[in-house]
Each structure stands twice: as structure tokens, then as C-alpha cells.
Design an enzyme around this catalytic site. Structure first.
Site, PDB file in Angstrom:
ATOM      1  N   SER A  47       0.828  -1.209   0.000  1.00 43.25           N
ATOM      2  CA  SER A  47       0.000   0.000   0.000  1.00 43.25           C
ATOM      3  C   SER A  47       0.859   1.254   0.000  1.00 43.25           C
ATOM      4  O   SER A  47       0.463   2.281  -0.548  1.00 43.25           O
ATOM      5  CB  SER A  47      -0.966   0.000   1.186  1.00 43.25           C
ATOM      6  OG  SER A  47      -0.287  -0.165   2.403  1.00 43.25           O
ATOM      7  N   GLU A  48       2.046   1.196   0.644  1.00 38.16           N
ATOM      8  CA  GLU A  48       2.986   2.312   0.561  1.00 38.16           C
ATOM      9  C   GLU A  48       4.436   1.859   0.551  1.00 38.16           C
ATOM     10  O   GLU A  48       4.780   0.838   1.169  1.00 38.16           O
ATOM     11  CB  GLU A  48       2.820   3.291   1.737  1.00 38.16           C
ATOM     12  CG  GLU A  48       1.913   4.465   1.450  1.00 38.16           C
ATOM     13  CD  GLU A  48       0.492   4.140   1.847  1.00 38.16           C
ATOM     14  OE1 GLU A  48      -0.420   4.873   1.410  1.00 38.16           O
ATOM     15  OE2 GLU A  48       0.290   3.168   2.578  1.00 38.16           O
ATOM     16  N   THR A  49       5.230   2.638  -0.162  1.00 36.26           N
ATOM     17  CA  THR A  49       6.681   2.536  -0.106  1.00 36.26           C
ATOM     18  C   THR A  49       7.211   3.902   0.315  1.00 36.26           C
ATOM     19  O   THR A  49       6.796   4.929  -0.224  1.00 36.26           O
ATOM     20  CB  THR A  49       7.269   2.148  -1.477  1.00 36.26           C
ATOM     21  OG1 THR A  49       6.810   0.834  -1.818  1.00 36.26           O
ATOM     22  CG2 THR A  49       8.793   2.155  -1.448  1.00 36.26           C
TER      23      THR A  49
END
Length: 269
Positions: A47-49
């Protein structure tokens, strides 16, 4: 160019729980272009980096990318990044400067990491019947909108209803909307927690964010007012589950939890 990278499960003390984030350590904020950051985020698929680069002693620039776009603030990727830096031997408090202009103070407290996030406001709103049908929600207690995160907050009557939600993501993705996502919440029926929530954002990220912390900037004050409490325990009842303690302090919410490093390696660009 070689980039140190990590995969970290945030808002948990157990591997394969919480919310996985990728963390990439850069020599400079200019080491990668936005296009390269987005491609790396797509490759990881989380969902996030987070992309972290040093600015000064214990001060870092941080950017967050979902597989679809840059995100102004992400709680679990901030926690994951702090976990990596502390595990690498950083001592003392950490300051993150976000690309959107926020300053986040991070403190290591025993086995937990505490993050100070700015509070944000809610305004009374409505939500389309199409989105409610896609989320499989039939009744809504209240509905609000948060401008900073571009998220609609929906309260339902019971946490059991929340845990049973099984959205039709195909239907949701077919709906044209400008919002990033919908946060669904309810008072917890479990004694150990004050409130529970889930976050769905197929329009801007993945279908469901397993555990999200940034929403506490408006969710924590929402429940603080309803429950008359300044310190609360929050539980995200996704498949992976995750939990955190939240405390209201003036214009900040202090989010405390932990994370587990799953892997570390190297990206070659």
C-alpha cells in the site's frame, strides 16, 4: 545505483501481521525521480513505499508512494522507516520532514515507537449510495469528510458489522469519484479496545489498507470527543489486523506501536 531496501510489518509485534511497507534509503532526496519512485512502489506492490534521505543529524526527508500515486502522509510507512533507522543504530529522537511540508517527531520508548502527527478536522458530509452498496454497508450512523487526506469517514453501529464487511471491489473501482478512500469505523465491543476501523481505497492505492495510522489525525479526535477520553486503544480489524495506542495532546495525536523487519536487501537501478 544501489539502494538499501527493507520490508517491514508495521503496527504489530508479529511477522505477517500489521501492514507491510517497503522502505528505501537514499543518499539524497534527488537520488530518484518521482517516476522512478512510483515504479519502485508498483514493483513492491504494498500500500505504501517510503523513500527516506538524510537532511541533518537525526533529521530525514520522507516521501510516500502507493502503487498508484504519491500520498501526502502515511502512518505505517513512517513507523516502518523509524524502525529501520533505530535498528541501524540511530539514537535519540528522529524528525521526518514530509514532501507535503509536515514535520513529524518520532521517539523510541522502550519497545514502542511514538509518532507525533498533526490533528486535522472533519466536516459533515454524505456518501453516494453506489459507494455504500460497493462496500456492502446498508446503514450509516454518521458521515464526515477530511480534506487533508481526502477521505470520507463512515461510522456504523457495531464493530461486528465492520469485521463482516466484504466489499465488491470491482463495483467500487467502476465508480468515478475524486476521494482517495473510505474509512469505516465503530465503537469496539472488545474490552481491550476503544474503537475499530477499516480503510478501503481502491481509487488511490490498494483495495484495503491492512493497518493505517495517518487517519488517526482525524479519527482519534473523533472518538476522543465521542468517548470523552484522551488516551485510547485502536484496532484495525482487517485480515492482517493491527493495533496502536493514540493520545490527544494539544494539536497533535501521539500514535504508539511497534514494527517488525521482515527482510532487507538492495535495489539496483
Amino acid at each position: 545505483m544501489k539502494i538499501q531496501s527493507f520490508i517491514v510489518d508495521a503496527f504489530t509485534t508479529r511477522l505477517f501481521k500489521g501492514n507491510p511497507a517497503a522502505v528505501c534509503l537514499l543518499d539524497s532526496a534527488l537520488s530518484l525521480s518521482e517516476t522512478q519512485m512510483l515504479l519502485i512502489a508498483k514493483e513492491f506492490g504494498f500500500s505504501e513505499t517510503a523513500f527516506v534521505s538524510p537532511l541533518a543529524a537525526n533529521t530525514y526527508h520522507i516521501r510516500y508512494f502507493s502503487p498508484k500515486m504519491e500520498i501526502p502522509l502515511c502512518g505505517h510507512a513512517t513507523l516502518a522507516s523509524a524502525k529501520v533507522l533505530f535498528e541501524m543504530g540511530i539514537t535519540g529522537n528522529i524528525t521526518f520532514k514530509t514532501h507535503s511540508g509536515l514535520t513529524l517527531e518520532i521517539i523510541k520508548k522502550a519497545e514502542e515507537i511514538a509518532m507525533s502527527f498533526p490533528l486535522s478536522t472533519l466536516e459533515v458530509s454524505s456518501i453516494s449510495k453506489e459507494i455504500l452498496q460497493g462496500l456492502m454497508i446498508s446503514e450509516v450512523e454518521s458521515c464526515f469528510y477530511n480534506q487533508e487526506h481526502n477521505i470520507i469517514l463512515v461510522e456504523v453501529a457495531a464493530s461486528k458489522m465492520l469485521s463482516l464487511l466484504s466489499p465488491d471491489y470491482g463495483k467500487l473501482k467502476s465508480i468515478k469519484t475524486d476521494i482517495n478512500g473510505v474509512l469505516v469505523t465503530a465503537r469496539s465491543s472488545v474490552e481491550a479496545y476503544d474503537y475499530e476501523y477499516r480503510y478501503f481505497w481502491p481509487w488511490a492505492g490498494t483495495n484495503e489498507d491492512p493497518v493505517t495510522g495517518a487517519v488517526q489525525s482525524f479519527l482519534a479526535p473523533y472518538w476522543s470527543k465521542k468517548l470523552g477520553k484522551e488516551v485510547m486503544k485502536a484496532f484495525q480489524c482487517s485480515d492482517r489486523t493491527g493495533e496502536m495506542t493514540v493520545a490527544i495532546a494539544k494539536d497533535q495525536v501521539i500514535i504508539s506501536s511497534d514494527a517488525v523487519i521482515f527482510s532487507k536487501g538492495e535495489i539496483t537501478i
